[in-house]
Design an enzyme around this catalytic site. Structure first.
Site, PDB file in Angstrom:
ATOM      1  N   ASP A 135       0.845  -1.195   0.000  1.00 37.55           N
ATOM      2  CA  ASP A 135       0.000   0.000   0.000  1.00 37.55           C
ATOM      3  C   ASP A 135       0.878   1.242   0.000  1.00 37.55           C
ATOM      4  O   ASP A 135       1.991   1.211  -0.532  1.00 37.55           O
ATOM      5  CB  ASP A 135      -0.950  -0.036   1.210  1.00 37.55           C
ATOM      6  CG  ASP A 135      -2.300   0.587   0.906  1.00 37.55           C
ATOM      7  OD1 ASP A 135      -2.335   1.793   0.633  1.00 37.55           O
ATOM      8  OD2 ASP A 135      -3.319  -0.128   0.951  1.00 37.55           O
ATOM      9  N   HIS A 206      -3.844   5.988   3.333  1.00 36.04           N
ATOM     10  CA  HIS A 206      -4.503   4.774   2.866  1.00 36.04           C
ATOM     11  C   HIS A 206      -3.861   3.520   3.448  1.00 36.04           C
ATOM     12  O   HIS A 206      -4.540   2.614   3.941  1.00 36.04           O
ATOM     13  CB  HIS A 206      -4.454   4.759   1.340  1.00 36.04           C
ATOM     14  CG  HIS A 206      -5.323   3.742   0.684  1.00 36.04           C
ATOM     15  ND1 HIS A 206      -4.900   2.459   0.422  1.00 36.04           N
ATOM     16  CD2 HIS A 206      -6.591   3.822   0.203  1.00 36.04           C
ATOM     17  CE1 HIS A 206      -5.866   1.788  -0.188  1.00 36.04           C
ATOM     18  NE2 HIS A 206      -6.907   2.594  -0.335  1.00 36.04           N
ATOM     19  N   SER A 527     -11.337  -0.970  -0.789  1.00 35.39           N
ATOM     20  CA  SER A 527     -10.041  -0.930  -0.118  1.00 35.39           C
ATOM     21  C   SER A 527     -10.194  -1.182   1.378  1.00 35.39           C
ATOM     22  O   SER A 527      -9.252  -1.622   2.033  1.00 35.39           O
ATOM     23  CB  SER A 527      -9.371   0.433  -0.323  1.00 35.39           C
ATOM     24  OG  SER A 527      -8.792   0.539  -1.593  1.00 35.39           O
TER      25      SER A 527
END
Length: 756
Positions: A135, A206, A527
């Site tokens: 990520d 994220h 996600s």
């Protein structure tokens, strides 16, 4: 940037431009046949270097892969590419593409993990399972990575932490965060940039959100500016976390992602969580599918996101049969603004407004229709403005106009299926149901106690809401373009409005002109659903280390629930009146971790099964070798079949109405405690004939296997050219003792079965 979006990487197999128009040099990922290395070379890297020097003297090799695939990434002139193709051991290549769009306190309780005797206890909270996350990096100071009470790092772990900009490995990593690496050679090879934070540190948020969702340690007192107060924890709170940073603000390249997967496999992760994917790519052009195959071969469970391109059919990515593909749903919790009218009427809406003060008292209230007149809005900026945003695509426009006019507060009537993505208000705002419109207008138009007034209270969290789960509108639907004959997605998991840790130097949102920062954020997307499933897989691996990745996936699928918390079929947020969702949106259903630990039967599959599937998909030997890392002589297409031993079924019928018959052969393994007998029960598909032979399966011992066949007969016909028929039902094997129900969805459809 919209962090709720799942990452989409678009790659091509050959250069799009002609040689005359192509740039002087470009980066490529090159697959090589490892077994073709001539004697005399000390390593594969030296062989690759020699091959490049001979075929492409101007090439610059920046990655060598030996786990996710065999080969390298290099930058070379397009004119030298053809020479490289003729080199010994060359299998295939494709460009290192960069066209990129970037894809909790309550969910453990919603999933039942905290119940006494549940999977948390059985798995010791996932202790010593290692979850790898590819990520945008990690914010190591987050309390989600504290290692309080954890034993030493497992001796089998080969990974480590690397230092870099604003990242001291000696301080950042511990017995919880056991690995942190960065991969950006693809960025440097393809663009002339300076990376501001050249380290595993997360500068996006994220990666911190996804990794803490999968396996974050418990953090008490968590909230998003007062919303979702409680203890935040990951699905596998005592699992270890290894983060591989391959997504960069300066650019994201497939070569970096593939290098991250390659390293994760070498390091020894047990579960790999990938909240990213590639749209409309066949397996042999998809580094995620290629790396996932290598991981599966080594016993690593791979969990991926389905994508955020819903609600139209066929836009799902990661439709790869050897990985888990996870769709997104709501949970039984809403974040609210409570509106109280001057006559005492109370209306509850949806809002994540994080500003102060947290309430508005006794303000004037006015109805301004669609709120599309900026002059009228400005004239009423001291009031609470009620807007009718029920027409198509009007919600965001109304919010924008009200915000520009700087009204005191906005109330927005809408049934927009994407409305949850508008809850992060930058000014006081609440989303209301159109069902509240009559009461609101009645009060405004007939107020007998002076001008209409309204008060609003924010920071309200409501739990045990119904129905839940509901499929999120944005969640991508099947069939999978890369492999239509395998029903995807596989399962549904919490993905909407999920609270998890965040990078503290990354703006969460603005309120007026003020940027807000925090330790936690609430965002939505597949996600977010992917790491929920990744964490559950880690728990299952802790209990059943002997299970193959396919067995773990099967257990999660056959025990998933097709019902919501009202015991009705799971609904689709995109449908009018929240209609029942089909398996093309929910797969087998919503994950049920406590049932998955003891599924009764599993559908197993291995590398050779997937090779036979690719043979039946008419892949060439070179294409199969690209995916499976096999020498040419080892590609055996005997018994090629599109009918994979999978825990679900999809039957395609002629849209013109011709009668058809579809057969499926399956093999199940008894993983219960001992001898058992099961009976088949078919539900739904009333317009078709579904037969199961045999309809009884008898197992004499644990690990015994039995086979059966499903035949779907009949005809379906489209009522209009663009009105595809989708029928669905299920096959459930029920054991005589009543302990196990092993359920598989069946879809019969006239949707096109054409693949890539």
């Amino acid at each position: 940037m919209r962090p709720w979006l799942a990452l989409v990487l678009v790659a091509l197999c050959v250069p799009a431009a002609s040689a005359d128009n192509a740039p002087a040099a470009a980066s490529y990922i090159v697959h090589m046949d490892k077994s073709a290395m001539p004697t005399g070379f000390a390593s594969h890297e030296s062989w690759y270097t020699s091959t490049l020097a001979a075929a492409a003297p101007e090439a610059d090799m920046f990655y060598v892969y030996d786990h996710a695939m065999h080969g390298f990434a290099a930058r070379l002139p397009a004119a030298e590419l053809e020479t490289l193709r003729r080199s010994r051991g060359f299998v295939s290549c494709y460009p290192d593409d960069a066209r990129v769009v970037r894809d909790t306190t309550h969910t453990p309780e919603f999933l039942g993990l905290s119940a006494a005797g549940g999977l948390w206890e059985a798995s010791e909270y996932g202790e010593d399972v290692i979850v790898g996350v590819v990520d945008s990096g990690v914010w190591p100071e987050s309390a989600s990575y504290r290692d309080d009470g954890l034993p030493p790092v497992p001796a089998r772990w080969k990974g480590f932490c690397e230092s870099g900009t604003l990242f001291d490995a000696a301080k950042a990593c511990n017995r919880k965060l056991v690995g942190a690496r960065k991969f950006n050679k693809g960025v440097f090879a393809n663009s002339n940039v300076t990376i501001a934070v050249n380290s595993p540190r997360d500068t996006d948020g994220h990666g911190t959100h996804t990794s803490s969702t999968a396996a974050g340690s418990p953090v008490s007192g968590a909230s998003f500016f007062g919303y979702a107060r409680g203890t935040a924890r990951g699905m596998a709170p005592r699992a270890r976390v290894a983060v591989y940073k391959a997504l960069w603000e300066e650019g994201t390249y497939t070569s970096d992602i593939l290098a991250a997967i390659d390293q994760a496999i070498a390091d020894g992760v047990d579960v790999l969580s990938l909240s990213l994917g590639i749209n409309f790519r066949p397996f042999y052009e998809d580094p995620i599918a290629i790396g996932g195959f290598a991981a599966m071969q080594r016993g690593v469970f791979v969990s991926t996101s389905a994508g955020n391109d819903g609600p139209d059919l066929g836009y799902l990515h990661n439709g790869t049969p050897w990985v888990l593909t996870v769709a997104s749903a709501t949970v039984d919790r809403k974040f609210s603004g409570i509106v109280r009218l001057g006559d005492g009427t109370t209306v509850i809406g949806e809002s994540l407004y994080p500003g102060t003060p947290t309430s508005i008292g006794n303000a004037g209230l006015v109805f301004l229709g669609a709120c599309d007149n900026s002059t009228v809005l400005s004239m009423n900026r001291d009031k609470v403005v009620l807007c009718d945003a029920t027409s198509t695509d009007s919600l965001r426009s109304a919010i924008y106009e009200a915000q520009q006019a700087k009204v005191r507060a906005g109330l927005f009537l809408t049934n927009d299926p994407f409305r949850e993505l508008s809850e992060h208000f930058e000014f006081p705002g609440v989303i209301l149901s159109p069902q509240d419109k009559p009461a609101l207008l009645h009060y405004i138009q007939r107020s007998s106690r002076g001008p209409p007034k309204a008060s609003i209270k924010f920071e309200v969290t409501v739990v045990d809401t119904k129905p839940a789960p509901v499929v999120a509108t944005y969640s991508s639907r099947g069939p999978s373009a890369s492999c239509p004959t395998v029903l995807k997605p596989d399962v549904l998991a919490p993905g909407s409005l999920i609270l998890a840790s965040w990078a503290e130097n990354v703006t969460i949102q603005n309120v007026g002109e003020q940027a807000l920062f925090g330790k936690f954020n609430i965002i939505s997307g597949t996600s977010m659903s992917c790491p929920h499933a990744s964490g559950v897989a880690a728990l299952l691996r802790a209990v059943h280390p002997e299970w193959s990745p396919a067995a773990v996936r099967s257990a999660m699928m056959t025990t998933a629930s097709a019902s919501d918390n009202t015991l009705a079929p799971i609904k689709d947020m995109n449908g009018q009146g929240n209609e029942a969702a089909t398996p093309l949106a929910i797969g087998s259903g919503h994950i049920d971790p406590n049932r998955a630990v003891d599924p009764g039967l599993v559908y197993d599959a291995g590398p050779e099964d997937y090779v036979r599937l690719m043979c039946a998909m008419n892949y060439t030997k070179a294409q199969i070798r690209t995916v499976a890392q096999l020498p040419a002589a080892a590609v055996d297409c005997a018994g090629a079949s599109l009918d994979l031993n999978y825990p679900s079924f999809i039957a395609f019928f002629d849209p013109a109405g011709a009668a058809g018959e579809r057969k499926f052969a399956r093999e199940v393994t008894n993983v219960g405690d001992g001898p058992a007998s099961y009976s088949a029960k078919v539900k739904g598909l009333k317009e078709l004939t579904v037969s199961v032979v045999p309809s009884r399966l008898v197992f004499g011992a644990k690990q015994e296997k039995q086979r059966y066949t499903v035949v779907v007969r009949g005809q379906l016909k489209n009522k209009a050219p663009d009105a595809d028929v989708i029928m669905h039902g299920s096959l459930t094997w029920v054991d005589d003792a009543g302990k196990y129900t092993v359920r598989s969805p069946i879809v019969a459809t006239t949707v096109s079965s054409a693949g890539l």
